[in-house]
Design a protein around this motif. Structure first.
Motif, PDB file in Angstrom:
ATOM      1  N   ARG A  97       0.756  -1.410  -0.078  1.00 54.56           N
ATOM      2  CA  ARG A  97       0.131   0.042   0.052  1.00 54.56           C
ATOM      3  C   ARG A  97       0.819   1.149  -0.030  1.00 54.56           C
ATOM      4  N   GLU A  98       0.235   2.131  -0.532  1.00 55.79           N
ATOM      5  CA  GLU A  98       1.010   3.517  -0.634  1.00 55.79           C
ATOM      6  C   GLU A  98       1.308   3.920   0.926  1.00 55.79           C
ATOM      7  N   GLY A  99       2.435   4.430   1.166  1.00 58.37           N
ATOM      8  CA  GLY A  99       2.789   4.742   2.648  1.00 58.37           C
ATOM      9  C   GLY A  99       3.041   3.684   3.497  1.00 58.37           C
ATOM     10  N   ASP A 100       3.196   2.512   3.212  1.00 59.18           N
ATOM     11  CA  ASP A 100       3.936   1.416   3.818  1.00 59.18           C
ATOM     12  C   ASP A 100       5.008   1.688   4.509  1.00 59.18           C
ATOM     13  N   ASP A 101       5.949   2.381   3.686  1.00 62.12           N
ATOM     14  CA  ASP A 101       7.279   2.504   3.989  1.00 62.12           C
ATOM     15  C   ASP A 101       7.450   3.664   5.109  1.00 62.12           C
ATOM     16  N   LEU A 102       6.401   4.238   5.281  1.00 59.15           N
ATOM     17  CA  LEU A 102       6.435   5.483   6.359  1.00 59.15           C
ATOM     18  C   LEU A 102       5.779   4.897   7.512  1.00 59.15           C
ATOM     19  N   LEU A 103       5.272   3.823   7.683  1.00 56.72           N
ATOM     20  CA  LEU A 103       4.518   3.605   9.168  1.00 56.72           C
ATOM     21  C   LEU A 103       5.954   3.195  10.152  1.00 56.72           C
ATOM     22  N   ASP A 104       5.274   3.595  11.336  1.00 60.00           N
ATOM     23  CA  ASP A 104       6.266   3.160  12.264  1.00 60.00           C
ATOM     24  C   ASP A 104       6.234   1.851  12.938  1.00 60.00           C
ATOM     25  N   CYS A 105       6.740   1.303  13.964  1.00 61.95           N
ATOM     26  CA  CYS A 105       6.586  -0.237  14.348  1.00 61.95           C
ATOM     27  C   CYS A 105       5.180  -0.504  14.728  1.00 61.95           C
ATOM     28  N   ARG A 106       4.815   0.472  15.668  1.00 63.78           N
ATOM     29  CA  ARG A 106       3.396   0.118  16.085  1.00 63.78           C
ATOM     30  C   ARG A 106       2.413   0.036  14.922  1.00 63.78           C
ATOM     31  N   ALA A 107       2.412   0.820  14.004  1.00 66.51           N
ATOM     32  CA  ALA A 107       1.443   0.779  12.771  1.00 66.51           C
ATOM     33  C   ALA A 107       1.820  -0.347  12.084  1.00 66.51           C
ATOM     34  N   LEU A 108       3.007  -0.851  11.748  1.00 66.48           N
ATOM     35  CA  LEU A 108       3.362  -1.862  10.954  1.00 66.48           C
ATOM     36  C   LEU A 108       2.558  -3.321  11.950  1.00 66.48           C
ATOM     37  N   ALA A 109       2.830  -3.260  13.149  1.00 66.31           N
ATOM     38  CA  ALA A 109       2.174  -4.387  14.024  1.00 66.31           C
ATOM     39  C   ALA A 109       0.628  -4.464  13.677  1.00 66.31           C
ATOM     40  N   ASN A 110       0.035  -3.355  13.735  1.00 63.62           N
ATOM     41  CA  ASN A 110      -1.300  -3.437  13.634  1.00 63.62           C
ATOM     42  C   ASN A 110      -1.790  -3.913  12.002  1.00 63.62           C
ATOM     43  N   GLU A 111      -1.092  -3.517  11.074  1.00 61.58           N
ATOM     44  CA  GLU A 111      -0.907  -3.883   9.640  1.00 61.58           C
ATOM     45  C   GLU A 111      -0.805  -5.405   9.667  1.00 61.58           C
ATOM     46  N   PHE A 112      -0.036  -5.808  10.229  1.00 62.62           N
ATOM     47  CA  PHE A 112       0.476  -7.344  10.092  1.00 62.62           C
ATOM     48  C   PHE A 112      -0.908  -8.011  10.871  1.00 62.62           C
ATOM     49  N   GLU A 113      -1.546  -7.604  11.955  1.00 58.72           N
ATOM     50  CA  GLU A 113      -2.540  -8.175  12.703  1.00 58.72           C
ATOM     51  C   GLU A 113      -3.759  -8.088  11.433  1.00 58.72           C
ATOM     52  N   PHE A 114      -3.943  -6.944  11.053  1.00 55.45           N
ATOM     53  CA  PHE A 114      -5.142  -6.769  10.016  1.00 55.45           C
ATOM     54  C   PHE A 114      -5.235  -7.643   8.872  1.00 55.45           C
TER      55      PHE A 114
END
Length: 85
Positions: A28-45
């Motif tokens: 997704r656009e902006g994936d490379d801008l996500l912080d660790c917490r947001a990446l963890a949320n995306e991983f769960e989603f």
């Protein structure tokens, strides 16, 4: 000559406009801008994505490793000898 080039260009633009947009959810656009917490949320989603879940989770996992969000397991080995006479 000019009309035929114009027709070709317009036809090409029409074909491009009629193509389906890429609905890929791997990146997704902006994936490379996500912080660790947001990446963890995306991983769960990503569990909810059905057949695309494994690809999306693999991509997020790569980003987490790149950002060093995941601590690598530390292996500790200790050997002891106990004896009595």
């Amino acid at each position: 000559m000019t009309n035929s080039i114009l027709v070709i260009v317009l036809s090409f633009l029409l074909l491009i406009a009629c193509t389906k947009p890429d609905k890929s959810i791997l990146v997704r656009e902006g994936d490379d801008l996500l912080d660790c917490r947001a990446l963890a949320n995306e991983f769960e989603f990503a569990k909810n994505l059905g057949e695309n879940a494994s690809s999306r989770r693999r991509h997020i996992k790569t980003l987490q490793e790149k950002r060093q969000c995941i601590k690598k397991p530390e292996i500790s080995i200790s050997i002891g000898v106990v004896g009595s006479i």
